[in-house]
Design an enzyme around this catalytic site. Structure first.
Site, short mmCIF file in Angstrom:
data_model
loop_
_atom_site.label_atom_id
_atom_site.label_comp_id
_atom_site.label_asym_id
_atom_site.label_seq_id
_atom_site.Cartn_x
_atom_site.Cartn_y
_atom_site.Cartn_z
N ASN A 182 -47.67 23.21 -63.72
CA ASN A 182 -48.47 24.38 -64.08
C ASN A 182 -49.94 24.03 -64.04
O ASN A 182 -50.39 23.16 -64.79
CB ASN A 182 -48.11 24.90 -65.47
CG ASN A 182 -48.74 26.25 -65.73
OD1 ASN A 182 -48.38 27.24 -65.09
ND2 ASN A 182 -49.73 26.29 -66.60
N GLU A 183 -50.64 24.69 -63.13
CA GLU A 183 -52.08 24.43 -62.94
C GLU A 183 -52.36 22.94 -62.78
O GLU A 183 -53.46 22.47 -63.06
CB GLU A 183 -52.90 25.05 -64.08
CG GLU A 183 -52.82 26.57 -64.06
CD GLU A 183 -53.66 27.28 -65.11
OE1 GLU A 183 -54.00 26.65 -66.13
OE2 GLU A 183 -53.97 28.46 -64.90
N GLU A 334 -50.65 34.46 -61.64
CA GLU A 334 -50.97 34.83 -63.03
C GLU A 334 -52.26 35.64 -63.00
O GLU A 334 -53.18 35.30 -62.27
CB GLU A 334 -51.25 33.60 -63.90
CG GLU A 334 -50.07 32.73 -64.20
CD GLU A 334 -50.43 31.59 -65.15
OE1 GLU A 334 -51.43 31.70 -65.90
OE2 GLU A 334 -49.73 30.57 -65.12
C1 GLA Z 1 -53.10 29.57 -67.74
C2 GLA Z 1 -51.69 29.03 -67.89
C3 GLA Z 1 -50.76 29.94 -68.62
C4 GLA Z 1 -51.46 30.57 -69.80
C5 GLA Z 1 -52.70 31.30 -69.33
C6 GLA Z 1 -53.43 32.02 -70.44
O1 GLA Z 1 -53.33 30.23 -66.59
O2 GLA Z 1 -51.13 28.70 -66.63
O3 GLA Z 1 -49.65 29.17 -69.04
O4 GLA Z 1 -51.82 29.58 -70.70
O5 GLA Z 1 -53.58 30.37 -68.78
O6 GLA Z 1 -54.57 32.66 -69.96
#
Ligand code: GLA
Length: 694
Positions: A182-183, A334
């Site tokens: 994730n990211e 997202e």
């Molecule tokens: C990021 C994360 C998510 C969440 C969002 C909240 O993009 O990937 O898991 O925490 O931020 O804005």
């Protein structure tokens, strides 16, 4: 025996590997990997965490999603402790049931690998997998991105969970793709001895000899000379510019190896139709996104505004940046449902603004827009974040706007099938240059992304689209290529740019260009380095400015700010486009922008940061002189027009980013798909959108 069984496994998976490899070449094949065969071409999705809720609740959630025309959910990217509650004991049954139930509501699933949040049993058994920060502190369990991605032990656990997921879900017809991690843990690495040794080995593999490294980094300066590889530090704070640049490249390689460790096992077990993506973060520069995107089917990003309201130019630029990572369509995997919880002021976007943002994503080449998140966990760090349903499980006011977006996507999706953004204008964006400028800004006021955005804003309002690509990308298709601040410009890159201009391209360089080699050392020429001869001019001296100075010439009269370079021409056919007025004495009456025909094309160098009005005029000059096609539809300030084409289709998106009404006259009658009528003009209310086909 073991070796033989491995051989048979290899034989079995070899054809799969071939197909998977072929799948990674979408960009060349012209296909649109972001559009799932048999599904709508453009989708609305949401991030759903069934593990946080009793199973009896799932049906209600999915019914509400279906009613809102939501077509895809992303699941599991933080569900490691639910999928592997204790070491080696997997529990995927709940996830399988969630995916099946979603499918019954016509919702596809994207699975995230949960490696951004290792479970407590893992970090407790192997505390060495918890990363150490710059200050030597080991991370504490209970947050995320707390593992050391350099740790082989951690990587092995990541491989195993990704493999187990791929074996279980790689053939699931309702799983359309994968997201890795994730990211990418915000590019964190661990500042431990093991990582330092990895970095030293990485340097040794690259430089081969210490003599080479010492000479490239000029380590005689401040007695930095290294006579053993194990003397080289991880740069913390300021250090040698060559060392600092290599550290960023090492971090890129680290994260790339980390994701490939998972990608390889997923590819080995999953059907090739399942895509693999990663969620990036716009202009975040922790690693080189061009390299990180290579093993992915397509790039995705997380589009958050934070405090304030959407800046269409900045947001559009970030979309185009993401499209440029693989030079293909992308997903917004997202985005913010109204408000976030992490900004300085977590204000809500205005009514209609979320819809305008969703359409802007599509207009710039996204094929999915997913809202993070469906519903807040009742406890956990993000209780205040925006959602589509409240803690009581019923829709919040924004649910209706997102339903509208999803309804509209469903009704006009066919117009976008097989289409992408095709541009004649490209901006060059380079991580090496951004890092190099960032390490030695010379003035705190210099904002490299701001300079890129200034050029983008000027050019984008004159054309239907602008690409943002790596300087090493093929450039032949572009009529105009602009490199706003290409600081690191080694010989091979200079040759690439020169070939473009020689063959008829219109090349424009902005301030600070052509100063450094690939080791972040000064080139032994004046700027723009290897391009000086072709330009027929050069930078005599650069100046960080305390205040604005006047400038005038073919783009009119105005001010320069922050940065100004004193230019000089020496070729008889080099033209002076702009000249400084009365300034600091040094710059007075000196050239600020110069231009020269080169081969069948032209090279122009702009040595200063121009005000908005001059930037607009410069953009008009570039579009006109380069022969790039101007916008198809002329729109008032605050309205954006975009064009997607392909598969015999052409589609335009008009978005009003202002809060008041706007009128747009069309050059010819067009079909307005949202209004469902033929139009010769469009009246857009505040944040209004229209989709047009000729
Ligand atoms: C990021 C994360 C998510 C969440 C969002 C909240 O993009 O990937 O898991 O925490 O931020 O804005």
């Amino acid at each position: 025996m073991k070796t033989w069984s491995r051989f048979w496994v290899f034989l079995l998976i070899y054809p799969l590997l071939q197909v998977s490899f072929a799948q990674t070449n979408y960009a060349q094949s012209g296909a649109t990997p972001t559009q799932i065969p048999g599904r709508n071409a453009i989708l609305v999705g949401t991030d759903w965490y069934p593990e946080q809720w009793p199973e009896s609740r799932w049906e209600d959630d999915l019914r509400l999603m279906e009613a809102a025309h939501i077509k895809v959910v992303r699941l599991a990217e933080f569900a490691w402790s639910s999928m592997e509650p204790s070491e080696g004991h997997y529990d995927f049954a709940w996830l399988e049931r969630a995916i099946a139930l979603a499918a019954r509501h016509h919702i596809d699933s994207v699975l995230g690998t949960p490696t951004g949040g290792p479970p407590a049993w893992l970090t407790q058994k192997h505390p060495e997998t918890l990363r150490i920060d710059e200050n030597g502190h080991r991370a504490v369990h209970g947050n995320r991105a707390h593992a050391s991605v350099n740790s082989p032990v951690y990587r092995e656990y990541c491989r195993k969970i990704a493999e187990a997921m791929a074996i279980r879900f790689g053939h699931n017809p309702n799983v359309v793709g994968w997201q890795i991690d994730n990211e990418y843990g915000y590019a964190f690495t661990s500042f431990d001895d093991f990582t330092r040794k990895q970095f030293q080995d990485w340097l040794q593999a690259k430089y081969k000899t210490l003599d080479n490294l010492n000479s490239r980094w000029t380590t005689t300066y401040w007695s930095q000379t290294y006579d053993r590889w194990d003397q080289i530090p991880i740069p913390i704070g300021e250090n040698n510019p060559g060392l600092m640049l290599e550290w960023r490249r090492f971090v890129t390689d680290t994260w790339n190896d980390y994701q490939k460790n998972q990608i390889n096992v997923i590819r080995a077990h999953a059907e090739p139709r399942q895509f693999i993506t990663g969620n990036f973060m716009g202009f975040f520069d922790g690693f080189d996104h061009y390299m990180m995107s290579e093993p992915l089917t397509f790039a995705s990003w997380d589009d958050y505004v934070g405090t304030g309201h959407v800046d269409p130019n900045y947001n559009g630029l970030a979309h185009d940046l993401t499209r440029g990572f693989k030079r293909s369509n992308f997903w917004v995997i997202e985005t913010q449902p109204g408000a976030v919880n992490w900004a300085s002021v977590n204000n809500f976007l205005n009514k209609g603004e979320v819809r305008a943002m969703a359409w802007q994503a599509i207009a710039h080449g996204a094929d999915d827009v997913s809202y993070w998140q469906w519903r807040s966990a009742l406890n956990g760090q993000e209780e205040y974040h925006g959602t589509l349903v409240g803690p009581d499980g019923t829709p919040v006011p924004l649910y209706e706007e997102v339903s509208q977006i999803a309804r509209e996507f469903s009704s006009v999706q066919e117009a976008f099938r097989g289409t992408t953004v095709v541009s004649e204008v490209a901006l060059l964006h380079s991580y090496d240059s951004r890092w190099a400028i960032g390490f030695q800004k010379h003035t705190e006021k210099y904002d490299d992304v701001g300079v890129l955005k200034a050029y983008y804003t000027s050019l984008r309002k004159l054309t239907d689209s602008v690409d943002v690509v790596s300087p090493f990308a093929p450039l032949d298709r572009y009529r105009l290529v602009v490199a706003p601040d290409l600081n690191v410009l080694p010989k091979d890159l200079a040759d690439h740019l020169l070939a473009y201009a020689r063959n008829g391209g219109f090349l424009v360089l902005g301030p600070r260009s052509g100063m450094k080699d690939e080791f972040n050392g000064l080139l032994p020429q004046r700027q723009p380095g290897y391009l000086v001869e072709a330009l027929g001019g050069r930078v005599e001296q650069y100046y960080a400015l305390e205040k604005d100075f006047p400038v005038s010439g073919v783009w009119g009269s105005g001010q320069v700010s922050v940065w100004a370079e004193q230019l000089k021409t020496f070729a008889s056919d080099a033209e002076v486009a702009m000249t400084y007025g009365s300034a600091n004495g040094w710059l007075d009456d000196q050239p600020a922008a110069i231009s020269r025909p080169y081969g069948k094309g032209r090279i122009t160098y702009v040595g200063a940061v121009l005000d908005d009005k001059l930037m607009s005029a410069a953009g008009e000059w570039m579009i006109r002189k380069s022969g790039a096609t101007p916008s198809s539809i002329s729109v008032p300030e605050g309205v954006e027009v975009s064009r997607r084409s392909g598969a015999g289709r052409e589609v335009f998106v008009l978005i009003n980013f202002t809060r008041g009404p706007q009128h747009v006259t069309l050059p010819k009658p067009m079909k307005a798909l949202l209004e469902q009528k033929q139009e010769t003009a469009v009246d857009l209310p505040g944040y209004g959108v229209e989709v047009l086909v000729p």
